[in-house]
Every structure is written in C-alpha cells, then in structure tokens.
Design an enzyme around this catalytic site. Structure first.
Site, short mmCIF file in Angstrom:
data_model
loop_
_atom_site.label_atom_id
_atom_site.label_comp_id
_atom_site.label_asym_id
_atom_site.label_seq_id
_atom_site.Cartn_x
_atom_site.Cartn_y
_atom_site.Cartn_z
N ASP A 106 0.86 -1.18 0.00
CA ASP A 106 0.00 0.00 0.00
C ASP A 106 0.90 1.24 0.00
O ASP A 106 1.56 1.53 1.00
CB ASP A 106 -0.89 -0.03 1.26
CG ASP A 106 -1.89 1.11 1.30
OD1 ASP A 106 -1.71 2.11 0.58
OD2 ASP A 106 -2.86 1.00 2.08
N HIS A 107 0.88 1.95 -1.12
CA HIS A 107 1.82 3.08 -1.27
C HIS A 107 1.43 4.28 -0.40
O HIS A 107 2.19 5.24 -0.31
CB HIS A 107 1.90 3.51 -2.73
CG HIS A 107 3.24 4.06 -3.11
ND1 HIS A 107 4.15 4.54 -2.19
CD2 HIS A 107 3.84 4.23 -4.31
CE1 HIS A 107 5.24 4.97 -2.81
NE2 HIS A 107 5.07 4.80 -4.11
#
Length: 551
Positions: free
Chosen positions: A523-524
């Site tokens: 999850d950036h």
C-alpha cells in the site's frame, strides 16, 4: 403522589466538551418517558441523541439550537412523579429525610445484584423477516464456545442470504435446526448458556451509565410517544455511500444492519430528521426476502457501482449458447467483495525478485527424517513465515496499518502472519500468531493444523483476524510471478510462485541455483519504495541463508 421539579443534565459523553445542540426534540408542556430523546448533540467527529433519564412533564427548556454543552449542563426541568434519579430536586431540604426512610422500608421491588458468574440458558430466535428461509449452513455445534457476533447459521431464500450472529458470548447447549430446514415464524435456532445472568433489577441506571451502556441494549426498549421507536444510540455518525447519500444511523442500527447484510444507503429512515430505525431495517429485510426489493448487500453495491466507477452492463449470455447459472458460495461472495474494496481503495505497487533457496532446500530436505519422527510435514512455508517475521521486525515500516481517520499510522508490536489457503469452499486466509516467537517445528505443526481446519470448513472468524502481513503461495502451479492484492487493513502481501533451477553468475562462472520468484505488493499510502527495497533485500538475504535468523 409527590410531584417534584427535577432536572435532566448532559450525561457522560466520553469527555467531550462544547458539543453543539443541533436539534431540540421536545417542547415545554410535553409529557415524556424515560429514554425518550430530548436533544441531539454534535461534534466534529460524531452526533448523538441525549435521552431523558426521567419521566414527567417538561416545565422549562434551558438550551436552544446552536448552544454549546458539556457534561453536567442542565438541559430541561420537569415535573416528575415519585422519587426520581436526579439529585437536583427543587424542594425544601427538610422533606428529603422523610422520603428516604420510606424508600428503604418498603421498596416496590427488591434490588438484586448481578452475579457475573451466574449463567442462564437463552433462546436464539429466527430473525424478523427470515421466516420460511432455508438453513444452508450450520457453523456451530453443541458444546461449542462462541463469542458475541460469531456466526451461528446462514439462512437463504431464492432472493437473499443472511448470517445469524450470536447475541452474546456463551456455550451452545442445543441445536434446534439443521442444514436444509425451513425456519418458522417465532421459531428458535438454538439455545445457549451465557454468563452474567441474574434476576431483573428495577432500579434505573444513572444517565452516565445509560450513555456508556451498549447501544444495542438501549435500542431494546422503545419509548412510546415519539415517532422514533427506539432510544437513540450514542456516538451516532453520518455515513456516506459511494453516491454521497447521507445516512443517519446510530451504532446499534449500524451493527444490526451489518448482521443482516443490509446496505443502509438503500433504507429509508422514518425517525427524526430521517434517522434510520431498527424497524426500518427489519422492514427492508422483509421486502428483500419476499422479493419486493432487489438484493443490495454491501458486496452487491460495491461490485455494481465500483465506488463511483460505472458498473459493467449486464449481458444476456444465453444468446451465445447454453449456460448454467451457478450460485456463488458465501466465501466466494465475501472474497469478491473484499478484493474489489481493496483494489479500489489501495494504491498498489508490486515489486518482483528471485530468492535463492538452494541452501534452504538442502537444509530442509536434510531435516526430513526428524520431521517424520515428529509427525509433521516440513514444507518451505514455515521457512518463509519465519523469514517474513524477521523482515517485519527488522523493517517495522511494513508492520503497520492505516488508521481509519486518515491522519495516523498504527504501528504494531506483534507479528501475526496470514496464509492464503485454497479450501473446498473458496479462498481463506487463516492467521498464525506471534510467528517471530515460534520455531520452525512449531510453525510447521500449526500450519498443518490450519490447513486441515480450512479443508474441513472448521475455521472460525477469530482464526482469520489480526494479521499484520499475508503470504500467498501458489506452489508448483504458481508460474513465474503474479501481483497479489493487499489484504486490508494490512499494508503488504508476499506472492510466492514456482521455484525453478536457473543459471546464476557466482563471479567466475554460471552455476545452477534454485530460484524462487517472489512478488511483494504494498500500500503506497503507508509504505514507500525505500521501505520496500530494504524489506525485500533483508527478506531475500534471510531466505538465501537461514543462519541469519540466529543473528
């Protein structure tokens, strides 16, 4: 009967100060009941209805819309018959000692203290609106210990399906239905033994206790005179759907809607200011179960609308040839819902690498005789679990979750790892806890146990909660790589594909090495490229040389 002027004040609202009055639900001269909503308060986080702790006729309202209130501020004054709960009695002090002895000498109903160790056998009834539904799955057995909200059975009609949750924690005493049965109106699903039962107590709770009590219990006693048929729950919030439709519903109603798999954006509220009541949800369920309304569960809502993305138009496949319409299992429906939600909400980045498992495989195969003596199967997975746990400890930026407020990161100090398992009923992800504290033999045995439970549909909800990270291994069928979807609220997942012998340069020549393709999706929002690079580098170094686990 003694008539006194008493006051109702703002109860304990969790330490909140300066909550704004957004609605006054009563007027001077109104005769109100205990628990009837009198005002609504709102902060920047939530809104809540404040119920009256007394019954009587309102003589004065001390607040108006727009006022700021805190705990203890007086809201209304009323004429109350008998001895009320409030200490703020506007009567001569000399009368108080006279009333007190009368209460002690001849109480109307003797108080009975609740014994937290007492037990009681209760019936779990068929939910309203589910009469005539078929029992398609029984998830518990006699003697099972269940927690509150654990699923007991699954009911289904030709229009919809729903899970029936446990109303409280306890032990299943007897099952009164089985798979294939049809439910009857007023029927009982099972009986269960619960803790903390006691004889009824007539004494009313204090306003603070009432506000702190569970919203679902408040909802159980509807006040008669108002259109809103139940006590409003505290900490009410406004929920916005993908279509930005506002939904006003308290926690008890939201919980009830989740239990019934109802999308509250589809329910019309009849309470004050359009608030959704329990009766509204029940009516909606009845309409869905009878076919009067189309099924609109959260899954259907997400899949059809794509959270604002135009939905895929329906296709009549029969025009191309013969087809069968195969119903999806419950697990497949949940997986479909979760994967869609995760893909739409999480900005995914996937990084690929090959891990050298030549030495690991040699070590693992050398342990085969000892594994047979221990009665466990030592696959590569326990090694991968141990390596991932070490990487999570070494790079804690991966052992986090996004807080729901969008302004904080939850840093976890435990290491629980989920393992995706392909079971007969669909994909499940049981969680192995405290992986960093367990040895290979313990992990191997625990993994065998969860695989057996998954294949025999014995996993409970708690077996699949609390993960920090997930490993999804496709094994021999895995190909050269894939992009796994992050399993929120986790922020990363490791995809494991098929190992293959490849030539690798050792500085002077190419030599055959056993290489394992790995795919790391993250999850950036929570993890950046630098974090991922350090995590992946450390993970590969541990896999290539398991002796590093001792460092």
């Amino acid at each position: 009967m003694l008539v006194t002027i008493q006051t109702v004040s703002v109860p304990d609202i969790g330490g909140t100060e300066d909550a704004e009055v957004i609605e006054v639900s009563v007027a001077v001269g109104d005769v109100i009941e205990v628990d009837q909503s009198i005002i609504a308060l709102e902060t920047d986080k939530a809104s809540m209805d404040i119920p009256s702790s007394l019954a009587g006729k309102i003589t004065k309202i001390n607040v108006s819309v727009g006022d700021k209130l805190s705990e203890g501020d007086v809201i209304i004054e009323l004429e109350a018959e008998g001895n009320g709960e409030s200490a703020n009695v506007e009567e001569p002090a000399t009368e108080a000692p006279v009333a007190e002895p009368e209460q002690k000498e001849s109480p109307a109903v003797p108080e009975v203290a609740t014994d937290s160790t007492a037990t009681q056998v209760i019936d779990v009834p068929v939910p309203d609106g589910a009469e005539g539904a078929e029992v398609i799955e029984v998830m518990v057995a006699e003697g099972d210990e269940v927690a509150e909200d654990d699923s007991l059975i699954v009911l289904e009609t030709d229009k919809a399906s729903m899970e029936v949750p446990a109303p409280s924690a306890g032990k299943i005493v007897s099952m009164l239905v089985k798979q294939g049965d049809k439910t009857a109106e007023g029927g009982v699903i099972l009986t269960m033994e619960v803790l903390g039962a006691a004889a009824p107590v007539e004494q009313k709770p204090t306003p603070a206790e009432r506000t702190k009590s569970e919203p679902a219990k408040q909802a159980a006693t509807p006040p008669a005179p108002k259109a809103q048929p139940e006590a409003a729950a505290s900490d009410e919030v406004v929920i916005r759907s993908s279509q930005s439709k506002e939904v006003y519903a308290g926690p008890a109603i939201r919980k009830f809607a989740r239990e019934m798999a109802v999308d509250l954006t589809r329910v019309t509220g009849t309470g004050d200011r359009g608030r959704i009541t329990k009766e509204n949800v029940k009516a909606y369920v009845k309409e869905v179960m009878s076919g009067q309304k189309p099924l609109s569960t959260p899954a259907a809502s997400v899949l059809s609308s794509g959270a604002g993305i135009p939905g895929i138009p329906p296709v009549d496949f029969t025009q191309f040839g013969e087809i069968d319409l195969v119903p999806m299992s419950k697990i497949k429906k949940l997986t479909s819902q979760n994967m869609t939600r995760n893909w739409l909400n999480i900005p995914h980045v996937t990084q690929f690498d090959d891990a050298d498992i030549t030495d690991l495989e040699s070590f693992r195969k050398g342990l085969k005789p000892e594994a047979e003596k221990r009665g466990v199967k030592l696959t590569p997975l326990p090694f991968l679990l141990k390596a991932c746990a070490a990487a999570l400890v070494a790079e804690p930026s991966f052992n986090v979750s996004m807080h729901h407020d969008g302004e904080h990161i939850v840093q976890k100090k435990y290491v629980n790892i989920g393992v995706a398992v392909d079971s007969p009923i669909g994909l499940v992800v049981p969680v192995i806890r405290d992986v960093d504290k367990k040895g290979l033999w313990e992990l191997a045995a625990e993994f065998m146990e969860i695989v057996d439970k998954a294949r025999n549909a014995k996993l409970g909800p708690k077996d699949m909660q609390g993960g920090c990270f997930t490993v999804s291994s496709l094994g021999a069928m895995g190909g050269q790589g894939f992009t796994p979807i992050v399993n929120a609220p986790e922020v990363a997942i490791l995809g494991v594909s098929k190992a293959e012998i490849k030539p690798k340069w050792n500085g002077s020549e190419f030599e055959p090495r056993n290489m394992l393709p790995l795919s790391l999706s993250y999850d950036h929002r929570a993890v950046n490229g630098g974090d991922a690079g350090r995590f992946f580098t450390y993970l590969n170094s541990v896999i290539a040389d398991v002796r590093r686990l001792l460092l």
